[in-house]
Design an enzyme around this catalytic site. Structure first.
Site, PDB file in Angstrom:
ATOM      1  N   ASP A   1       0.869  -1.180   0.000  1.00 16.89           N
ATOM      2  CA  ASP A   1       0.000   0.000   0.000  1.00 16.89           C
ATOM      3  C   ASP A   1       0.901   1.224   0.000  1.00 16.89           C
ATOM      4  O   ASP A   1       2.115   1.123   0.239  1.00 16.89           O
ATOM      5  CB  ASP A   1      -0.898   0.010   1.246  1.00 16.89           C
ATOM      6  CG  ASP A   1      -1.774   1.252   1.295  1.00 16.89           C
ATOM      7  OD1 ASP A   1      -2.428   1.557   0.278  1.00 16.89           O
ATOM      8  OD2 ASP A   1      -1.793   1.952   2.332  1.00 16.89           O
ATOM      9  N   SER A   2       0.302   2.387  -0.239  1.00 12.85           N
ATOM     10  CA  SER A   2       1.072   3.618  -0.215  1.00 12.85           C
ATOM     11  C   SER A   2       1.534   3.958   1.208  1.00 12.85           C
ATOM     12  O   SER A   2       2.406   4.802   1.376  1.00 12.85           O
ATOM     13  CB  SER A   2       0.217   4.761  -0.760  1.00 12.85           C
ATOM     14  OG  SER A   2      -1.010   4.811  -0.066  1.00 12.85           O
TER      15      SER A   2
ATOM     16  N   CYS B   1     -11.190   3.364  -0.806  1.00 11.99           N
ATOM     17  CA  CYS B   1      -9.884   3.853  -0.373  1.00 11.99           C
ATOM     18  C   CYS B   1      -9.545   3.140   0.936  1.00 11.99           C
ATOM     19  O   CYS B   1     -10.437   2.939   1.771  1.00 11.99           O
ATOM     20  CB  CYS B   1      -9.947   5.367  -0.137  1.00 11.99           C
ATOM     21  SG  CYS B   1      -8.449   6.045   0.619  1.00 11.99           S
ATOM     22  N   THR B   2      -8.277   2.773   1.077  1.00  5.53           N
ATOM     23  CA  THR B   2      -7.850   2.019   2.263  1.00  5.53           C
ATOM     24  C   THR B   2      -8.232   2.691   3.577  1.00  5.53           C
ATOM     25  O   THR B   2      -8.488   2.020   4.565  1.00  5.53           O
ATOM     26  CB  THR B   2      -6.320   1.880   2.257  1.00  5.53           C
ATOM     27  OG1 THR B   2      -5.755   3.158   1.936  1.00  5.53           O
ATOM     28  CG2 THR B   2      -5.857   0.835   1.291  1.00  5.53           C
ATOM     29  N   HIS B   3      -8.243   4.026   3.591  1.00  8.60           N
ATOM     30  CA  HIS B   3      -8.441   4.748   4.849  1.00  8.60           C
ATOM     31  C   HIS B   3      -9.911   4.902   5.249  1.00  8.60           C
ATOM     32  O   HIS B   3     -10.211   5.123   6.408  1.00  8.60           O
ATOM     33  CB  HIS B   3      -7.841   6.149   4.758  1.00  8.60           C
ATOM     34  CG  HIS B   3      -6.348   6.177   4.735  1.00  8.60           C
ATOM     35  ND1 HIS B   3      -5.614   5.531   3.770  1.00  8.60           N
ATOM     36  CD2 HIS B   3      -5.459   6.786   5.552  1.00  8.60           C
ATOM     37  CE1 HIS B   3      -4.331   5.743   3.998  1.00  8.60           C
ATOM     38  NE2 HIS B   3      -4.208   6.498   5.068  1.00  8.60           N
TER      39      HIS B   3
ATOM     40  N   CYS C   1      -3.729  -0.981  -2.109  1.00  9.93           N
ATOM     41  CA  CYS C   1      -4.017   0.435  -2.333  1.00  9.93           C
ATOM     42  C   CYS C   1      -5.018   0.574  -3.487  1.00  9.93           C
ATOM     43  O   CYS C   1      -4.768   0.083  -4.593  1.00  9.93           O
ATOM     44  CB  CYS C   1      -2.702   1.130  -2.681  1.00  9.93           C
ATOM     45  SG  CYS C   1      -2.873   2.857  -3.098  1.00  9.93           S
ATOM     46  N   ASN C   2      -6.124   1.231  -3.227  1.00 12.10           N
ATOM     47  CA  ASN C   2      -7.140   1.423  -4.281  1.00 12.10           C
ATOM     48  C   ASN C   2      -6.586   2.217  -5.451  1.00 12.10           C
ATOM     49  O   ASN C   2      -6.850   1.904  -6.607  1.00 12.10           O
ATOM     50  CB  ASN C   2      -8.354   2.168  -3.713  1.00 12.10           C
ATOM     51  CG  ASN C   2      -9.215   1.303  -2.836  1.00 12.10           C
ATOM     52  OD1 ASN C   2     -10.246   0.824  -3.248  1.00 12.10           O
ATOM     53  ND2 ASN C   2      -8.771   1.080  -1.610  1.00 12.10           N
ATOM     54  N   THR C   3      -5.819   3.262  -5.140  1.00 14.11           N
ATOM     55  CA  THR C   3      -5.265   4.099  -6.208  1.00 14.11           C
ATOM     56  C   THR C   3      -4.356   3.267  -7.107  1.00 14.11           C
ATOM     57  O   THR C   3      -4.437   3.317  -8.339  1.00 14.11           O
ATOM     58  CB  THR C   3      -4.480   5.281  -5.597  1.00 14.11           C
ATOM     59  OG1 THR C   3      -5.341   5.984  -4.700  1.00 14.11           O
ATOM     60  CG2 THR C   3      -3.963   6.213  -6.651  1.00 14.11           C
TER      61      THR C   3
ATOM     62  N   GLU D   1      -5.519   9.425   9.072  1.00  8.64           N
ATOM     63  CA  GLU D   1      -4.122   9.369   9.545  1.00  8.64           C
ATOM     64  C   GLU D   1      -3.993  10.046  10.916  1.00  8.64           C
ATOM     65  O   GLU D   1      -3.188   9.655  11.746  1.00  8.64           O
ATOM     66  CB  GLU D   1      -3.196  10.083   8.556  1.00  8.64           C
ATOM     67  CG  GLU D   1      -3.120   9.440   7.190  1.00  8.64           C
ATOM     68  CD  GLU D   1      -1.912   8.524   7.026  1.00  8.64           C
ATOM     69  OE1 GLU D   1      -0.993   8.612   7.851  1.00  8.64           O
ATOM     70  OE2 GLU D   1      -1.919   7.721   6.074  1.00  8.64           O
TER      71      GLU D   1
ATOM     72  N   TYR E   1      -0.534   8.460  -2.662  1.00  8.11           N
ATOM     73  CA  TYR E   1      -0.550   8.157  -4.098  1.00  8.11           C
ATOM     74  C   TYR E   1      -1.759   8.829  -4.764  1.00  8.11           C
ATOM     75  O   TYR E   1      -1.756   9.084  -5.963  1.00  8.11           O
ATOM     76  CB  TYR E   1      -0.688   6.646  -4.326  1.00  8.11           C
ATOM     77  CG  TYR E   1       0.548   5.809  -4.111  1.00  8.11           C
ATOM     78  CD1 TYR E   1       1.705   6.329  -3.514  1.00  8.11           C
ATOM     79  CD2 TYR E   1       0.564   4.463  -4.484  1.00  8.11           C
ATOM     80  CE1 TYR E   1       2.815   5.532  -3.301  1.00  8.11           C
ATOM     81  CE2 TYR E   1       1.672   3.661  -4.294  1.00  8.11           C
ATOM     82  CZ  TYR E   1       2.794   4.200  -3.692  1.00  8.11           C
ATOM     83  OH  TYR E   1       3.894   3.401  -3.501  1.00  8.11           O
ATOM     84  N   GLY E   2      -2.801   9.061  -3.961  1.00  5.97           N
ATOM     85  CA  GLY E   2      -4.108   9.455  -4.502  1.00  5.97           C
ATOM     86  C   GLY E   2      -4.148  10.785  -5.229  1.00  5.97           C
ATOM     87  O   GLY E   2      -5.095  11.065  -5.954  1.00  5.97           O
TER      88      GLY E   2
HETATM   89  N1  DGL Z   1      -3.943   3.908  -0.170  1.00  3.41           N
HETATM   90  C1  DGL Z   1      -4.631   4.953  -0.890  1.00  3.41           C
HETATM   91  C2  DGL Z   1      -5.872   4.355  -1.564  1.00  3.41           C
HETATM   92  O1  DGL Z   1      -6.427   3.365  -1.147  1.00  3.41           O
HETATM   93  C3  DGL Z   1      -5.014   6.096   0.024  1.00  3.41           C
HETATM   94  C4  DGL Z   1      -3.840   6.924   0.476  1.00  3.41           C
HETATM   95  C5  DGL Z   1      -3.081   7.541  -0.669  1.00  3.41           C
HETATM   96  O2  DGL Z   1      -3.572   8.482  -1.319  1.00  3.41           O
HETATM   97  O3  DGL Z   1      -1.980   7.062  -0.917  1.00  3.41           O
HETATM   98  O4  DGL Z   1      -6.316   4.889  -2.544  1.00  3.41           O
END
Ligand code: DGL
Length: 278
Positions: free
Chosen positions: A12-13, A194-196, A75-77, A162, A44-45
């Site tokens: 993940d990011s 999104c992971t968060h 990571c979704n992105t 976060e 990453y987003g």
């Molecule tokens: N992990 C990213 C996602 O799931 C969220 C955090 C990021 O922007 O890196 O899209």
């Protein structure tokens, strides 16, 4: 090491992918895991697809070098913009989080109106919309009119998560600003793309109302991992199980946040790594 005893590689990011790790540990307790959080380069987003692809390739190369049997882009992105490239370039199976989330959304909708929230890059890619529409046709689970997908980027949810601000006033106001758009769209399912975002689940649910089903891709992904490993006879018996964590920045902050996810002893094997040579 036997193929089935090799670890699952998850990247993940940053810290957000621990929502996926937690679910994989819960669902598949015999599996070894190597997790890589690219904490030095998060988020990453808000980055370009080219940059996210470059980072995702480096993460993949690092994990592959550690002898993994399966790669999960938590990571979704990264899943949205780089999954097809990683699949093309990698000789092991690669699972992303978009498809499991999209499938669950199609399975759960009754009205055919689905909402998707994610980072700017994920929403801009249209990956969820594409996966939802494809799956609604392929699965035959949706026999009504074409599924309508309403998407919205909610970038502020990442720093809120976060910061640990899951349910306070700021989180509630932010959710209100982003999610009020969905009210006129009659959605009955909302994908937390999104992971968060699962960390803000209660606040998001309050804002969209209890009639909307929230889909957590982190919860859906382990089911796909299990199906794939079972099909290939790669489920581990857990005899030499380990869970290792790597981060690209100082591990201190990751360790603090990680303990909130996985408990006091969950992160005992944590080290820093430099990805510049990958
Ligand atoms: N992990 C990213 C996602 O799931 C969220 C955090 C990021 O922007 O890196 O899209």
């Amino acid at each position: 090491m036997k193929e089935k005893d090799k670890p699952i590689g998850i990247f993940d990011s940053g810290v957000g992918g621990l929502t996926v790790v937690k679910e994989v540990i819960r669902h598949l307790p015999n599996e070894s895991i190597i997790y890589l959080g690219d904490t030095a380069r998060v988020p990453y987003g808000i980055k370009s697809p080219e940059t996210v692809i470059k980072y995702s390739r480096q993460n993949t190369n690092f994990l592959k070098e550690r002898g993994i049997k399966l790669l999960v882009a938590a990571c979704n992105t990264s899943s949205a913009v780089s999954l097809s490239i990683l699949r093309e370039e990698t000789d092991i199976s690669v699972i992303g989080v978009i498809e499991p989330g999209a499938r669950a959304a199609v399975r759960n909708t009754k009205t055919g109106n689905i909402g998707v929230i994610g980072t700017e890059a994920t929403i801009k890619s249209g990956a969820y919309e594409k996966a939802i529409n494809q799956w609604s046709v392929v699965s035959g689970q949706w026999s009504g009119k074409k599924i309508e997908v309403a998407s919205k980027a909610c970038p502020m949810f990442v720093p809120l998560a976060e910061e640990g601000w899951f349910e306070n006033e700021v989180a509630e106001m932010t959710a209100e600003v982003y999610l009020s758009d969905f009210r006129g769209k009659r959605i009955d399912v909302l994908v937390l793309g999104c992971t968060h975002y699962p960390l803000l689940k209660k606040t998001i649910q309050k804002s969209v109302g209890n009639r909307v089903i929230l889909i957590d891709s982190a919860e859906e992904t382990p089911k796909e991992i299990e199906i794939l490993l079972r099909e290939r006879g790669l489920l581990s018996d857990g005899k030499s199980r380990f869970v290792d964590f790597y981060v690209t920045d100082n591990p201190e902050r990751f360790s603090k946040v990680g303990k909130a996810f996985l408990g006091e002893n969950g992160l005992s094997r944590l080290s820093a790594v430099d990805l510049s040579n990958y």
